[in-house]
Design a protein around this motif. Sequence first.
Motif, mmCIF file in Angstrom:
data_model
loop_
_atom_site.group_PDB
_atom_site.id
_atom_site.type_symbol
_atom_site.label_atom_id
_atom_site.label_comp_id
_atom_site.label_asym_id
_atom_site.label_seq_id
_atom_site.Cartn_x
_atom_site.Cartn_y
_atom_site.Cartn_z
ATOM 1 N N THR A 169 -1.320 6.639 -3.753
ATOM 2 C CA THR A 169 -2.716 6.826 -4.162
ATOM 3 C C THR A 169 -2.929 6.174 -5.519
ATOM 4 O OG1 THR A 169 -2.907 8.895 -2.942
ATOM 5 C CG2 THR A 169 -4.514 8.509 -4.686
ATOM 6 N N LEU A 170 -3.827 5.208 -5.577
ATOM 7 C CA LEU A 170 -4.102 4.493 -6.824
ATOM 8 C C LEU A 170 -4.966 5.368 -7.732
ATOM 9 C CD1 LEU A 170 -3.336 1.606 -7.759
ATOM 10 C CD2 LEU A 170 -5.665 0.915 -7.149
ATOM 11 N N ARG A 171 -4.479 5.616 -8.926
ATOM 12 C CA ARG A 171 -5.202 6.494 -9.860
ATOM 13 C C ARG A 171 -5.936 5.717 -10.944
ATOM 14 N NH1 ARG A 171 -3.824 11.105 -7.897
ATOM 15 N NH2 ARG A 171 -1.751 11.450 -6.999
ATOM 16 N N ARG A 172 -5.470 4.498 -11.223
ATOM 17 C CA ARG A 172 -6.166 3.607 -12.157
ATOM 18 C C ARG A 172 -6.180 2.216 -11.543
ATOM 19 N NH1 ARG A 172 -2.816 4.265 -17.595
ATOM 20 N NH2 ARG A 172 -1.202 3.788 -16.027
ATOM 21 N N TRP A 173 -7.280 1.500 -11.753
ATOM 22 C CA TRP A 173 -7.384 0.160 -11.185
ATOM 23 C C TRP A 173 -6.280 -0.746 -11.717
ATOM 24 C CZ3 TRP A 173 -9.994 0.457 -7.069
ATOM 25 C CH2 TRP A 173 -11.196 1.145 -6.974
ATOM 26 N N THR A 174 -5.840 -0.510 -12.942
ATOM 27 C CA THR A 174 -4.833 -1.380 -13.549
ATOM 28 C C THR A 174 -3.405 -1.048 -13.116
ATOM 29 O OG1 THR A 174 -4.851 0.092 -15.487
ATOM 30 C CG2 THR A 174 -6.231 -1.890 -15.581
ATOM 31 N N ASP A 175 -3.244 -0.077 -12.227
ATOM 32 C CA ASP A 175 -1.903 0.295 -11.775
ATOM 33 C C ASP A 175 -1.360 -0.623 -10.679
ATOM 34 O OD1 ASP A 175 -1.766 2.366 -13.547
ATOM 35 O OD2 ASP A 175 -2.266 3.938 -12.101
ATOM 36 N N ALA A 176 -2.118 -1.627 -10.297
ATOM 37 C CA ALA A 176 -1.684 -2.543 -9.232
ATOM 38 C C ALA A 176 -1.985 -3.979 -9.636
ATOM 39 C CB ALA A 176 -2.389 -2.209 -7.917
ATOM 40 N N PRO A 177 -1.181 -4.937 -9.190
ATOM 41 C CA PRO A 177 -1.517 -6.357 -9.393
ATOM 42 C C PRO A 177 -2.703 -6.734 -8.510
ATOM 43 C CG PRO A 177 0.422 -6.172 -8.002
ATOM 44 C CD PRO A 177 0.087 -4.773 -8.445
ATOM 45 N N TRP A 178 -3.555 -7.620 -9.010
ATOM 46 C CA TRP A 178 -4.786 -7.967 -8.300
ATOM 47 C C TRP A 178 -4.837 -9.450 -7.945
ATOM 48 C CZ3 TRP A 178 -9.040 -5.163 -6.605
ATOM 49 C CH2 TRP A 178 -9.024 -3.794 -6.912
ATOM 50 N N PRO B 175 -5.320 -10.868 -13.443
ATOM 51 C CA PRO B 175 -4.848 -10.856 -12.056
ATOM 52 C C PRO B 175 -3.551 -11.628 -11.886
ATOM 53 C CG PRO B 175 -6.690 -12.358 -12.310
ATOM 54 C CD PRO B 175 -6.576 -11.617 -13.606
ATOM 55 N N ALA B 176 -2.831 -11.284 -10.841
ATOM 56 C CA ALA B 176 -1.609 -12.015 -10.517
ATOM 57 C C ALA B 176 -1.925 -13.408 -9.995
ATOM 58 C CB ALA B 176 -0.801 -11.233 -9.477
ATOM 59 N N LEU B 177 -3.093 -13.548 -9.367
ATOM 60 C CA LEU B 177 -3.498 -14.837 -8.799
ATOM 61 C C LEU B 177 -5.014 -14.921 -8.791
ATOM 62 C CD1 LEU B 177 -2.850 -17.481 -7.149
ATOM 63 C CD2 LEU B 177 -3.111 -16.077 -5.093
ATOM 64 N N ALA C 191 0.835 -1.203 0.000
ATOM 65 C CA ALA C 191 0.000 0.000 0.000
ATOM 66 C C ALA C 191 0.868 1.249 0.000
ATOM 67 C CB ALA C 191 -0.939 -0.001 1.204
ATOM 68 N N GLY C 192 1.963 1.237 0.774
ATOM 69 C CA GLY C 192 2.870 2.378 0.791
ATOM 70 C C GLY C 192 3.567 2.584 -0.531
ATOM 71 N N ILE D 236 1.453 -10.092 -2.627
ATOM 72 C CA ILE D 236 1.410 -10.465 -4.040
ATOM 73 C C ILE D 236 0.621 -9.456 -4.852
ATOM 74 C CG2 ILE D 236 0.554 -12.209 -5.659
ATOM 75 C CD1 ILE D 236 1.196 -14.305 -3.549
ATOM 76 N N GLY D 237 -0.447 -8.943 -4.265
ATOM 77 C CA GLY D 237 -1.281 -7.979 -4.973
ATOM 78 C C GLY D 237 -2.331 -7.417 -4.043
ATOM 79 N N ILE D 238 -3.192 -6.559 -4.608
ATOM 80 C CA ILE D 238 -4.309 -6.022 -3.841
ATOM 81 C C ILE D 238 -5.554 -6.849 -4.140
ATOM 82 C CG2 ILE D 238 -3.286 -3.720 -3.936
ATOM 83 C CD1 ILE D 238 -5.404 -2.916 -5.944
ATOM 84 N N GLY D 239 -6.558 -6.753 -3.280
ATOM 85 C CA GLY D 239 -7.762 -7.540 -3.498
ATOM 86 C C GLY D 239 -8.927 -7.004 -2.711
ATOM 87 N N LEU D 240 -10.082 -7.599 -2.947
ATOM 88 C CA LEU D 240 -11.289 -7.252 -2.200
ATOM 89 C C LEU D 240 -11.413 -8.201 -1.013
ATOM 90 C CD1 LEU D 240 -13.905 -6.647 -5.052
ATOM 91 C CD2 LEU D 240 -12.387 -5.017 -3.936
#
Length: 260
Positions: free
Chosen positions: A144-153, A177-179, A139-140, A195-199
């Motif tokens: 600030t995430l500006r697009r959903w695709t800017d992070a692995p999911w 997604p990464a996984l 997260a650090g 590994i990534g971000i998620g819900l």
Amino acid sequence: MQWDDVRLFLALHRARTVGAAARVLGVDPSTVSRRLGALEEALDATLFDRGREGIAPTEAAERLLPVDVAEVVIVPLLPRLLARHPALSVELDPGETTLDLTRREADLALRTVRPVRGDLVVTRLRDVAWVVAAAPKLAGELGTLRRWTDAPWIAWGERLSSIAAARWLARNVAREPALRSDSLRVQVAAVTSGIGIGLVPEPSLAHFGLTPVRLGPALRAASEELPTDVLYLVTHRALRDVPRVRVVWELLLEHLAGRS
């Protein structure tokens, strides 16, 4: 839903074809189709879309799936419960199996669908929101995430692609997604490991040491559409004042509904 309705629903959801569900239930496919039609008519909802490849659960069907809250919600309360009542013995049955309270297969249940039949006592405990979460280090790094695709999911597999959280991801995140995993516990473990971000359900944040991902203005509208589950506490009316049931009921109300 009566117990036979629950068995029918779970068989169809797991088998994903009428024929396979019929074999599990030990009846013929026409009986399954007829019972499903009667159940959908009683609920005034379409539970499964029919197609050449079989059946797929609808949004109404996904709301009948229980959420496993044993690890995050119940287990942390057990030290307090057993300290108050050391003679109490607890049997905890997590997972997707829906036990029949009218047949006393369980004393209490936590469910995300409000029962409408049976001599049951039902209390709405709380809403459980899904949030976009990450391990603190990731997260650090993301800021600030500006697009959903800017992070692995971390995302769901095909079997649970129809649930609300999976559909939200499909609508908003145009990135492989990464996984993928149909196990929420595996997903949370992957998010925790960075590994990534998620819900994840909001109560999981503190329990697993996760943090909400900071979202830029362009993402806030979509984030307001994240799904929310409702958690209900249920018992049979004849058991409500039985001491072993009453003490657990009152502790859950105290902890989850903010009642003293």
